[in-house]
Structure formats: structure tokens, C-alpha cells
Design a protein around this motif. Sequence first.
Motif, PDB file in Angstrom:
ATOM      1  N   UNK A 136       0.825  -1.205   0.000  1.00 59.78           N
ATOM      2  CA  UNK A 136       0.000   0.000   0.000  1.00 59.78           C
ATOM      3  C   UNK A 136       0.861   1.259   0.000  1.00 59.78           C
ATOM      4  N   UNK A 137       1.942   1.231   0.780  1.00 59.95           N
ATOM      5  CA  UNK A 137       2.808   2.420   0.829  1.00 59.95           C
ATOM      6  C   UNK A 137       3.522   2.630  -0.506  1.00 59.95           C
ATOM      7  N   UNK A 138       3.829   1.571  -1.227  1.00 61.71           N
ATOM      8  CA  UNK A 138       4.469   1.706  -2.543  1.00 61.71           C
ATOM      9  C   UNK A 138       3.519   2.355  -3.545  1.00 61.71           C
ATOM     10  N   UNK A 139       2.255   1.953  -3.500  1.00 60.85           N
ATOM     11  CA  UNK A 139       1.254   2.560  -4.384  1.00 60.85           C
ATOM     12  C   UNK A 139       1.082   4.033  -4.032  1.00 60.85           C
ATOM     13  N   UNK A 140       1.055   4.338  -2.743  1.00 59.41           N
ATOM     14  CA  UNK A 140       0.935   5.726  -2.298  1.00 59.41           C
ATOM     15  C   UNK A 140       2.141   6.554  -2.735  1.00 59.41           C
ATOM     16  N   UNK A 141       3.335   5.969  -2.669  1.00 54.27           N
ATOM     17  CA  UNK A 141       4.537   6.670  -3.125  1.00 54.27           C
ATOM     18  C   UNK A 141       4.446   7.016  -4.612  1.00 54.27           C
ATOM     19  N   UNK A 142       3.982   6.078  -5.403  1.00 55.52           N
ATOM     20  CA  UNK A 142       3.851   6.318  -6.846  1.00 55.52           C
ATOM     21  C   UNK A 142       2.822   7.415  -7.111  1.00 55.52           C
ATOM     22  N   UNK A 143       1.686   7.379  -6.411  1.00 52.51           N
ATOM     23  CA  UNK A 143       0.668   8.413  -6.602  1.00 52.51           C
ATOM     24  C   UNK A 143       1.178   9.796  -6.207  1.00 52.51           C
ATOM     25  N   UNK A 144       1.900   9.875  -5.096  1.00 51.84           N
ATOM     26  CA  UNK A 144       2.456  11.167  -4.678  1.00 51.84           C
ATOM     27  C   UNK A 144       3.518  11.656  -5.660  1.00 51.84           C
ATOM     28  N   UNK A 145       4.324  10.744  -6.175  1.00 48.26           N
ATOM     29  CA  UNK A 145       5.331  11.129  -7.166  1.00 48.26           C
ATOM     30  C   UNK A 145       4.668  11.625  -8.450  1.00 48.26           C
TER      31      UNK A 145
END
Length: 115
Positions: free
Chosen positions: A2-11
Motif C-alpha cells: 500500500x505504501x508503494x502505491x501511495x509513493x507512486x501516486x504522490x510522485x
Amino acid sequence: MFSSILMVLLALCMLAAGILTLKRELTADPPVFTSEKEAKEEMLGLFQDRGFFYLTAIALFMQVVCKQANIAPFDFFQAFLASSGVQALFYLMKRKDLGVKTGLVVLVSFIFLFF
């Protein structure tokens, strides 16, 4: 995961905000200053961070408090991504609520730390 998906969305939010800002700056006419005071005000406007340093400090503080002595370089990247991504998201939504930004940075940092 979940945190990896969130990182991609924020990037992606950061990338979109950067592209919009670049497009806006390229289409604008270059500034013409009539006085030194006007130029100084423009320069100060460029460095106005809109809470960026505070949000980064909050994210880093959460990393330090929760991980204590186990800080790694990736933790600094996560703190920067949390604060910059939230800033970019609010820039894209054209909102300036610092309190909501702070809460969202805390939430995103918590997700990065524990998920």
C-alpha cells in the motif's frame, strides 16, 4: 504494498504539478521591474515555501520518533516524498489549508512507517 502505491501516486502528483508550473512559467511574460524594491518582493515571493519546510520537518520528526536510532537514507526520501507529494496534491487542487496539509502529512508518514 500500500505504501508503494501511495509513493507512486504522490510522485505522479509532484510530476503533474511540476509540469503545470513549468507550462505556466513558459507562457508568462518575463517580469519587468521598475524598482529595486519590486525586484526584492518578487525574489521573496519565489522563496515563499507555503509550509514546505514545516511539513518536511513534521515528516522527518515522525520518522525519528518512530524509528529512533534506525534511521536510513530511505527514511529521508519518504519524508521528502510525503511532504512534497501532499504539497503538490494541494497545489493541483488549488487549496492552501495548512492544517489539513499537516494532518495529511502525518497520515501519509504513518502509512509509510507501518504499512
